[in-house]
Design a protein around this motif. Structure first.
Motif, PDB file in Angstrom:
ATOM      1  N   PHE A 130       0.767  -1.168   0.175  1.00  0.00           N
ATOM      2  CA  PHE A 130      -0.064  -0.047  -0.125  1.00  0.00           C
ATOM      3  C   PHE A 130       1.066   1.397  -0.150  1.00  0.00           C
ATOM      4  O   PHE A 130       2.003   1.223   0.553  1.00  0.00           O
ATOM      5  CB  PHE A 130      -0.869   0.052   1.407  1.00  0.00           C
ATOM      6  CG  PHE A 130      -2.011   1.207   1.310  1.00  0.00           C
ATOM      7  CD1 PHE A 130      -2.864   0.976   0.515  1.00  0.00           C
ATOM      8  CD2 PHE A 130      -1.767   2.213   2.185  1.00  0.00           C
ATOM      9  CE1 PHE A 130      -4.331   1.632   0.529  1.00  0.00           C
ATOM     10  CE2 PHE A 130      -2.832   3.098   1.765  1.00  0.00           C
ATOM     11  CZ  PHE A 130      -3.997   3.219   1.147  1.00  0.00           C
ATOM     12  N   ALA A 136       0.126   3.132   6.826  1.00  0.00           N
ATOM     13  CA  ALA A 136      -0.927   3.774   6.086  1.00  0.00           C
ATOM     14  C   ALA A 136      -2.068   2.957   6.007  1.00  0.00           C
ATOM     15  O   ALA A 136      -3.121   3.391   5.802  1.00  0.00           O
ATOM     16  CB  ALA A 136      -0.181   4.428   4.816  1.00  0.00           C
ATOM     17  N   TRP A 137      -1.873   1.738   5.577  1.00  0.00           N
ATOM     18  CA  TRP A 137      -3.069   0.696   5.344  1.00  0.00           C
ATOM     19  C   TRP A 137      -3.902   0.785   6.480  1.00  0.00           C
ATOM     20  O   TRP A 137      -5.077   0.787   6.516  1.00  0.00           O
ATOM     21  CB  TRP A 137      -2.483  -0.590   4.773  1.00  0.00           C
ATOM     22  CG  TRP A 137      -3.496  -1.640   4.757  1.00  0.00           C
ATOM     23  CD1 TRP A 137      -3.668  -2.741   5.710  1.00  0.00           C
ATOM     24  CD2 TRP A 137      -4.716  -1.720   3.756  1.00  0.00           C
ATOM     25  NE1 TRP A 137      -4.637  -3.549   5.176  1.00  0.00           N
ATOM     26  CE2 TRP A 137      -5.480  -3.125   4.128  1.00  0.00           C
ATOM     27  CE3 TRP A 137      -4.993  -1.068   2.589  1.00  0.00           C
ATOM     28  CZ2 TRP A 137      -6.552  -3.583   3.383  1.00  0.00           C
ATOM     29  CZ3 TRP A 137      -6.181  -1.470   2.095  1.00  0.00           C
ATOM     30  CH2 TRP A 137      -6.589  -2.473   2.288  1.00  0.00           C
ATOM     31  N   TYR A 138      -3.365   0.510   7.609  1.00  0.00           N
ATOM     32  CA  TYR A 138      -4.259   0.290   9.095  1.00  0.00           C
ATOM     33  C   TYR A 138      -4.917   1.643   9.207  1.00  0.00           C
ATOM     34  O   TYR A 138      -6.050   1.756   9.827  1.00  0.00           O
ATOM     35  CB  TYR A 138      -3.304  -0.067  10.174  1.00  0.00           C
ATOM     36  CG  TYR A 138      -2.595  -1.342  10.244  1.00  0.00           C
ATOM     37  CD1 TYR A 138      -3.185  -2.613   9.534  1.00  0.00           C
ATOM     38  CD2 TYR A 138      -1.300  -1.675  10.323  1.00  0.00           C
ATOM     39  CE1 TYR A 138      -2.837  -3.791   9.383  1.00  0.00           C
ATOM     40  CE2 TYR A 138      -0.749  -2.861  10.316  1.00  0.00           C
ATOM     41  CZ  TYR A 138      -1.526  -3.976   9.903  1.00  0.00           C
ATOM     42  OH  TYR A 138      -1.068  -5.284   9.546  1.00  0.00           O
ATOM     43  N   TYR A 140      -5.893   3.619   7.171  1.00  0.00           N
ATOM     44  CA  TYR A 140      -7.124   3.686   5.954  1.00  0.00           C
ATOM     45  C   TYR A 140      -8.002   3.116   6.424  1.00  0.00           C
ATOM     46  O   TYR A 140      -9.392   3.231   6.425  1.00  0.00           O
ATOM     47  CB  TYR A 140      -6.529   3.303   4.560  1.00  0.00           C
ATOM     48  CG  TYR A 140      -7.549   2.850   3.700  1.00  0.00           C
ATOM     49  CD1 TYR A 140      -8.447   3.797   3.130  1.00  0.00           C
ATOM     50  CD2 TYR A 140      -7.915   1.691   3.366  1.00  0.00           C
ATOM     51  CE1 TYR A 140      -9.399   3.856   2.177  1.00  0.00           C
ATOM     52  CE2 TYR A 140      -8.951   1.453   2.730  1.00  0.00           C
ATOM     53  CZ  TYR A 140      -9.595   2.492   1.849  1.00  0.00           C
ATOM     54  OH  TYR A 140     -10.770   2.069   1.165  1.00  0.00           O
ATOM     55  N   ALA A 143     -10.210   4.348   9.385  1.00  0.00           N
ATOM     56  CA  ALA A 143     -11.087   5.694   8.990  1.00  0.00           C
ATOM     57  C   ALA A 143     -12.164   5.254   8.069  1.00  0.00           C
ATOM     58  O   ALA A 143     -12.991   6.034   8.046  1.00  0.00           O
ATOM     59  CB  ALA A 143     -10.169   6.718   8.101  1.00  0.00           C
ATOM     60  N   ASN A 144     -12.040   4.245   7.596  1.00  0.00           N
ATOM     61  CA  ASN A 144     -12.990   3.819   6.599  1.00  0.00           C
ATOM     62  C   ASN A 144     -13.845   2.506   6.642  1.00  0.00           C
ATOM     63  O   ASN A 144     -14.994   2.414   6.104  1.00  0.00           O
ATOM     64  CB  ASN A 144     -12.736   3.463   4.937  1.00  0.00           C
ATOM     65  CG  ASN A 144     -11.822   4.970   4.318  1.00  0.00           C
ATOM     66  OD1 ASN A 144     -12.574   5.972   3.859  1.00  0.00           O
ATOM     67  ND2 ASN A 144     -10.647   5.097   4.739  1.00  0.00           N
ATOM     68  N   VAL A 192     -14.656  -1.982   1.446  1.00  0.00           N
ATOM     69  CA  VAL A 192     -13.310  -1.253   1.800  1.00  0.00           C
ATOM     70  C   VAL A 192     -12.205  -1.473   1.372  1.00  0.00           C
ATOM     71  O   VAL A 192     -11.155  -0.526   0.897  1.00  0.00           O
ATOM     72  CB  VAL A 192     -13.076  -1.302   3.504  1.00  0.00           C
ATOM     73  CG1 VAL A 192     -12.526  -2.525   3.679  1.00  0.00           C
ATOM     74  CG2 VAL A 192     -12.501   0.015   4.010  1.00  0.00           C
ATOM     75  N   SER A 196     -10.303   1.155  -1.787  1.00  0.00           N
ATOM     76  CA  SER A 196      -8.829   1.599  -1.520  1.00  0.00           C
ATOM     77  C   SER A 196      -8.318   2.192  -2.514  1.00  0.00           C
ATOM     78  O   SER A 196      -8.481   2.163  -3.648  1.00  0.00           O
ATOM     79  CB  SER A 196      -8.195   0.302  -0.946  1.00  0.00           C
ATOM     80  OG  SER A 196      -7.744  -0.421  -2.103  1.00  0.00           O
ATOM     81  N   PRO A 197      -7.365   3.125  -2.269  1.00  0.00           N
ATOM     82  CA  PRO A 197      -6.639   3.910  -3.184  1.00  0.00           C
ATOM     83  C   PRO A 197      -5.408   2.962  -3.971  1.00  0.00           C
ATOM     84  O   PRO A 197      -5.551   1.794  -3.303  1.00  0.00           O
ATOM     85  CB  PRO A 197      -5.753   4.991  -2.426  1.00  0.00           C
ATOM     86  CG  PRO A 197      -6.557   5.004  -1.083  1.00  0.00           C
ATOM     87  CD  PRO A 197      -7.174   3.840  -0.926  1.00  0.00           C
ATOM     88  N   TRP A 199      -2.370   0.842  -5.165  1.00  0.00           N
ATOM     89  CA  TRP A 199      -1.079   0.294  -4.465  1.00  0.00           C
ATOM     90  C   TRP A 199       0.015   0.529  -5.305  1.00  0.00           C
ATOM     91  O   TRP A 199      -0.199   0.874  -6.285  1.00  0.00           O
ATOM     92  CB  TRP A 199      -1.370  -1.358  -3.925  1.00  0.00           C
ATOM     93  CG  TRP A 199      -2.342  -1.460  -2.818  1.00  0.00           C
ATOM     94  CD1 TRP A 199      -3.737  -0.909  -2.834  1.00  0.00           C
ATOM     95  CD2 TRP A 199      -2.071  -2.267  -1.917  1.00  0.00           C
ATOM     96  NE1 TRP A 199      -4.336  -1.593  -1.934  1.00  0.00           N
ATOM     97  CE2 TRP A 199      -3.507  -2.287  -1.056  1.00  0.00           C
ATOM     98  CE3 TRP A 199      -1.177  -3.312  -1.695  1.00  0.00           C
ATOM     99  CZ2 TRP A 199      -3.650  -3.216  -0.197  1.00  0.00           C
ATOM    100  CZ3 TRP A 199      -1.575  -4.009  -0.394  1.00  0.00           C
ATOM    101  CH2 TRP A 199      -2.841  -3.976   0.380  1.00  0.00           C
TER     102      TRP A 199
END
Length: 222
Positions: A130, A136-138, A140, A143-144, A192, A196-197, A199
């Motif tokens: 990610f 950053a993955w955790y 994300y 938050a979502n 989710v 996701s954005p 990778w």
């Protein structure tokens, strides 16, 4: 000297008959009291003098006729025309093409190219990750990711394992559940990951490749 009883002066010899006779009289009196009916003397009801309206209300008797059958379906009449009749209104198409114009010949430079989907690798030299790493993955996910209300009330928690493909451009596709916990929890985990954005794609032999990854997402009740 032995004493002998006089049978005439024995008072207990009539004890049993008098006892049974008294019981019979008592039971008969009780039964007679329960079965006794008292009738009140009243004049007989004369129907001719009563204020009844039986004759004033006459209920009409109706005879329902059975439903009528629907009318028969009549097939439309088909008119057969003779073959000798000429049709005047013909459709004409003008393509503005002269007979002297030449059609250019199509020349292919080589054999047609057949597009083959790139191979999806399970093991690569550099694994896809990610953007920003696992921290950053955790962030994300925190938050979502939303814990569904119904599994919370039922006390259901666990870890959902998802498998998905990361393309060379970092996009996600073919997300599927490998190990399920609950249909609502599985749906939330799928959404989710799909949203996701992008990778960082995996690298193999110095080139970006498509890779397959399995990711656990944990749902835990506090």
């Amino acid at each position: 000297m032995e004493l002998k009883k006089n049978l005439g002066s024995d008072l207990r010899r009539w004890y049993a008959p008098f006892l049974n006779f008294g019981l019979i009289i008592s039971v008969g009196a009780v039964l007679a009291a329960f079965e006794w009916k008292a009738y009140e003397e009243k004049p007989l009801l004369e129907i001719s003098n009563s204020n009844s309206n039986w004759d004033s209300e006459v209920i009409p008797i109706t005879i329902q006729s059975p439903p009528q059958a629907p009318p028969p379906i009549v097939a439309p009449e088909i008119k057969i025309l003779d073959d000798d009749i000429e049709i005047e209104d013909l459709i004409s198409i003008d393509i503005n093409f002269s007979g002297d114009q030449e059609i250019p010949e199509l020349i292919f430079e080589g054999p047609p190219t057949i597009e083959v989907a790139s191979e999806i690798l399970d093991f690569t030299e550099v694994q896809a990750q990610f953007q920003g790493g696992m921290d950053a993955w955790y962030a994300y996910l925190k938050a979502n990711l939303t814990y569904p209300k119904q599994p919370q009330r039922m006390g259901i928690d666990g870890t959902v394992f998802l498998r998905f493909v990361i393309n060379t451009d970092g996009s996600i596709q073919d997300v599927e559940v490998v190990r399920s916990v609950d249909p609502l929890i599985d749906k939330e985990a799928l959404e989710v990951v799909r949203n996701s954005p992008k990778w960082k794609s995996a690298m193999h032999h110095g080139k970006p490749v498509r890779s397959r990854m399995t990711m656990p997402i944990k749902f835990k009740l506090n």
